[in-house]
Design an enzyme around this catalytic site. Sequence first.
Site, short mmCIF file in Angstrom:
data_model
loop_
_atom_site.label_atom_id
_atom_site.label_comp_id
_atom_site.label_asym_id
_atom_site.label_seq_id
_atom_site.Cartn_x
_atom_site.Cartn_y
_atom_site.Cartn_z
N GLY A 1 -9.40 18.06 -23.02
CA GLY A 1 -8.39 17.88 -21.98
C GLY A 1 -7.99 19.23 -21.42
N ARG A 2 -7.22 19.96 -22.22
CA ARG A 2 -6.68 21.25 -21.80
C ARG A 2 -7.76 22.22 -21.30
NH1 ARG A 2 -1.96 23.35 -24.36
NH2 ARG A 2 -2.47 22.00 -26.10
N ARG B 1 6.58 22.69 -21.47
CA ARG B 1 5.92 23.35 -22.59
C ARG B 1 6.73 24.52 -23.18
NH1 ARG B 1 1.62 25.52 -22.84
NH2 ARG B 1 0.94 24.49 -24.74
N TYR C 1 7.70 23.56 -26.97
CA TYR C 1 6.89 24.19 -28.03
C TYR C 1 7.11 25.69 -28.13
CZ TYR C 1 4.07 20.07 -26.60
OH TYR C 1 3.63 18.83 -26.23
N CYS D 1 20.92 21.77 -16.47
CA CYS D 1 22.07 22.13 -17.30
C CYS D 1 21.73 22.06 -18.78
CB CYS D 1 23.24 21.21 -16.95
SG CYS D 1 23.59 21.31 -15.21
N TYR E 1 -1.04 19.37 -19.23
CA TYR E 1 0.25 19.04 -19.85
C TYR E 1 1.41 19.67 -19.07
CZ TYR E 1 -3.08 17.80 -23.46
OH TYR E 1 -4.14 17.25 -24.13
N1 LLP Z 1 -8.21 13.34 -27.97
C1 LLP Z 1 -7.08 12.91 -28.56
C2 LLP Z 1 -7.14 11.72 -29.43
C3 LLP Z 1 -5.87 13.59 -28.34
O1 LLP Z 1 -4.77 13.16 -28.93
C4 LLP Z 1 -5.85 14.72 -27.50
C5 LLP Z 1 -4.60 15.45 -27.24
C6 LLP Z 1 -7.05 15.12 -26.88
C7 LLP Z 1 -8.21 14.41 -27.16
C8 LLP Z 1 -7.14 16.28 -25.94
O2 LLP Z 1 -6.82 17.48 -26.57
P1 LLP Z 1 -6.98 18.88 -25.77
O3 LLP Z 1 -8.45 19.09 -25.54
O4 LLP Z 1 -6.24 18.75 -24.51
O5 LLP Z 1 -6.38 19.86 -26.69
N2 LLP Z 1 1.34 18.41 -24.86
C9 LLP Z 1 0.72 19.36 -25.75
C10 LLP Z 1 -0.67 18.93 -26.14
C11 LLP Z 1 -0.75 17.55 -26.75
C12 LLP Z 1 -2.14 17.11 -27.11
C13 LLP Z 1 -2.18 15.69 -27.51
N3 LLP Z 1 -3.48 15.16 -27.78
C14 LLP Z 1 0.76 20.74 -25.11
O6 LLP Z 1 1.25 20.87 -24.00
O7 LLP Z 1 0.35 21.72 -25.72
#
Ligand code: LLP
Length: 405
Positions: free
Chosen positions: A265-266, A302, A306, A333, A361
Site C-alpha cells: 500500500g504505502r 499521522r 503515531y 482545538c 494514509y
Molecule cells: N495488507 C494488510 C492485511 C494490511 O493490514 C495492510 C496495512 C497492508 C496490506 C498494507 O500495508 P503497507 O504496504 O501499506 O504497509 N495508518 C498507518 C498504517 C496502517 C497499516 C495497516 N495495514 C500509517 O499511517 O502508518
Amino acid sequence: MKIDQVRLTEVAEEFQTPVYIYSAEKILANYDAYRRGFGDYPHLICYAVKANSNLSILKLLAEAGSGFDIVSRGELKRVLAAGGDPKKVVYSGVGKRNCDLEFALNAGIGCFNVESVAEVYMLNKIAGKLGVKAPVSLRINPNVDAKTHPYISTGLKENKFGISMTDALPMYREMARMPHIDIQGIDFHIGSQLTEIEPYAEALDITLALIDELSALGIHLKHLDMGGGLGIRYEDETLIDPAEWIDQAIEKIGDRDLKILIEPGRSIVGDAGVLVTQVILTKENEGKNFAVVDAAMNDLIRPALYSSWMNIINLDERDEGEVKNYDIVGPICETGDFLGKDRQLALTSGDYLAITHAGAYGFTMASNYNSRGRAAEVLLVGDQAKLIRKRESEESLYAEELQYL
Ligand code: LLP
C-alpha cells in the site's frame, strides 16, 4: 518545487488549500518496481486500498493490471466502481460480517484472507446458502517482531490479527472436509513501514514449514501471500528493495509450485503524494514560534496519532526571510493538532507548504473533526492537473442529519 512539470503552487492556487496532490507517473513507477521484481514468476500484486482509495488511483492501478487487497465492503465497492477485476481481489480483515461475506461471494472475489476459526464457519455456511464454494487463504500469525511502531505491528501473537500457528494446521485439515470451502493459499502480513528484511525472512520460513506439513497431508496450496509493509523514506529510514524482497521469496520457495501474492500500500502511493497547505498566520508565545496553517490533524493524522515525522518544505521560493524554529500547527482545538514540530523554516503568512510523502494514509484517514470538510485531491497526469475529488462542502457535513426539534 515541481513534480511532473506542474508547479505545486499553481495547483494550490487553482484548487485552493488544503489539497492533496498525487503523481500518476510515480504511482505507476512504484507499481512497476514490484512487477519487474517478479519478472516471469507467477504473481499478483494486490494494492492495499486502505492506503489511498480514490477511484482515479484505483483505476490507474487496475489498468496497469493490479489486483487489490481490501478490508471492507466499502473498499470492494470502490474497486468495482473503478473497474477493478473482482477475481484479483483478496479480502483481509478480522471482523467481516455475514452481509460482507455474502456481498463479496456474490461479487466473485479471488480469495478471502480468513483471520479466525469462527470466520471459516461463517463463510462455509453462507457459501452453502448461495450454493458456491468460497476461495480461502488462512492469514496466519507467525509471531515475529516486525520492529515497527506498535500500532502498525501486526504479526505478534498478542496482536488481534490472524490465526495462531497452533490452530492453523488443524484448521486446514478441517477446511479440507468442508463442502463449501475451496482452499487456495496462505497469507501473512506482519506490519507496516518495515525497514528490515529479516522479519519477512523469518515469517516466510515459518510459513513454508507449514506449507510442507500440509503437503505431506495431501493439502496442496496454490498461492503464498506475503502481505505488504515495505517502508518508505520519510526521513532517513533504510529501505527494503522490492526486487530483493521478491528474489528472496522466490529463492526460499524453490520448486514448490506456488504463485506469490503481495499487498503493498504505502510503498505504491506514499512518496507519490504531498499535502499542500497555506500558512494562515505566524505567532510567538513566550519565545516559541508557531506557524498556523490551513491543514490540520483531520486532514493528516499521522503526526498526531503515531508521532510520525513527515517532511515539510516551503514552496514559496521568494522567502528569504529569517529562518526560525517553528511548530507547524493546524486550527483544530487540540494540542495534538500538529503536522510538524521544531522545523527550521523561513516563512510568512500566505506561503504554501508541502508535507511530503503524504500519498498513503493521508486522505484515507481524514475526518471531519471540528466540522472541517475534507481536502480536495488532484492527480497529476503528464502536464495536466486533474481534480479527482472535490473539496467537501461544509453543508454536506450535516446533510444526513435529522432535526427532531
Ligand atoms: N495488507 C494488510 C492485511 C494490511 O493490514 C495492510 C496495512 C497492508 C496490506 C498494507 O500495508 P503497507 O504496504 O501499506 O504497509 N495508518 C498507518 C498504517 C496502517 C497499516 C495497516 N495495514 C500509517 O499511517 O502508518
